[in-house]
Design an enzyme around this catalytic site. Structure first.
Site: not given
Ligand code: F6P
Length: 319
Positions: A172, A163, A244, A214, A72, A216, A11, A126, A102-103
């Site tokens: 993620r 609301r 909402r 409060k 990806r 909201h 991503g 990331t 990322g990892d």
């Molecule tokens: O890992 C980065 C991220 O933006 C996550 O926060 C999210 O779950 C995922 O990628 C979304 O992936 P994609 O853009 O492939 O839908």
């Protein structure tokens, strides 16, 4: 070492361009040749290699997304998928590789280092900020600022109508983006995957908040904990109040990188080149306590961040 390559993978996150710029300019300053790889590991399949120099990264420091593009490509984790790519990659005469991602991307990078014998260094990028070995990943600060800006705006309308808002943020399996957004926006509740929650208790606290005056209730919900609409549906069964839902989605990933992300990306980009030149490999560069350290690219056992527990305690006191 004569020639290195650089790619962005997984991503996208704001600041990836700044990192590519730092890698390319840092390498050129040391007399290295640089190849760019378009579309991450998918670029290896299609041999999307092209020469880069200091000029080719002009004007990208402040841009969101990634000019190298990304993809990806989970298939790279399968030995039978990556093995046929090896010869074409080695034919490019690449002595070192920098992978910005990322990892998941680091697992692919680790295979290139260990199986193809190409020294590889990772740069954490990331919005999830879930990578062990760095306090911050590139793009997290930008995403956090975007989320805070969005929630501040939603709060205005939430207060006007009295609301409850269930706001879903990305991340993620990590609650880092959610808990920090909640802290910055004074959210009433933050739901993250690392901590259990009880919808009945949440509703009781929200009711008590309204009773105290409060105007909201803002709930920040990490996508890894639950979906905002699920939570709203559950709450509607318990509370007789207007609720909402807002899902911030990919808006959190775009836009110009913050100053923090530009500096982080610049520091890590230069550090990655220095690691390769210093003979280091199969490592990731990261920021720990303000200083740059190299740690193994793939960690044995990912641990939950200590800071997360501290943030949760803060949120419980400050909400
Ligand atoms: O890992 C980065 C991220 O933006 C996550 O926060 C999210 O779950 C995922 O990628 C979304 O992936 P994609 O853009 O492939 O839908």
């Amino acid at each position: 070492m004569k020639r290195i390559a650089v790619m962005t993978s997984g991503g996208d996150s704001a600041g990836m361009n700044a990192a590519v710029r730092a890698v390319v300019r840092g390498a050129c300053a040391q007399g290295l040749e640089v190849l760019g790889i378009r579309e991450g590991f998918m670029g290896l399949v299609h041999e999307h290699f092209f020469p880069m120099d200091a000029n080719s990264v002009g004007g990208i420091l402040h841009r969101g997304g990634t000019e190298l593009r990304t993809f990806r490509y989970p298939d790279f984790a399968k030995p039978e998928c990556r093995q046929p790519l090896r010869e074409a990659f080695l034919a490019q005469g690449i002595d070192g590789l920098v992978v910005i991602g990322g990892d998941g991307s680091f697992r692919g990078a680790h295979c290139i280092d260990t199986e193809w014998n190409v020294p590889t260094v990772g740069i954490p990028a990331t919005i999830d900020n879930d990578i062990e070995g760095t306090d911050f990943s590139i793009g997290f600060d930008t995403a956090l600022n975007i989320a805070v800006d969005c929630v501040d705006k939603i709060r205005d309308t939430a207060t006007s109508h009295g609301r409850i808002f269930c706001i879903e943020v990305m991340g993620r399996a990590s609650g880092m983006l959610a808990i920090t957004t909640g802290l910055c926006c004074g959210a009433e509740e933050v739901l993250i995957p690392e901590h259990p929650f009880d919808i009945n208790e949440i509703c009781t606290r929200i009711d008590a908040g309204y009773d105290r005056g409060k105007k909201h209730a803002i709930l920040i919900i990490a996508e890894g904990a639950a979906s905002a609409s699920e939570i709203a549906t559950g709450m509607r069964l318990i509370l007789d109040r207007e609720i909402r839902v807002a899902v911030l989605g990919h808006i959190q990933r775009g836009g110009e990188p913050t100053a923090f992300d530009r500096i982080l990306a610049s520091r890590l980009g230069i550090a990655a080149v220095q690691q390769l030149l210093g003979g280091k490999r199969d490592v990731m560069v990261g920021l720990i306590g303000g200083e740059i350290f190299a740690t193994p690219l793939v960690k044995e056992s990912p641990s939950v961040r200590v800071i997360l527990g501290e943030y949760v305690k803060l949120q419980q006191i400050l909400h």
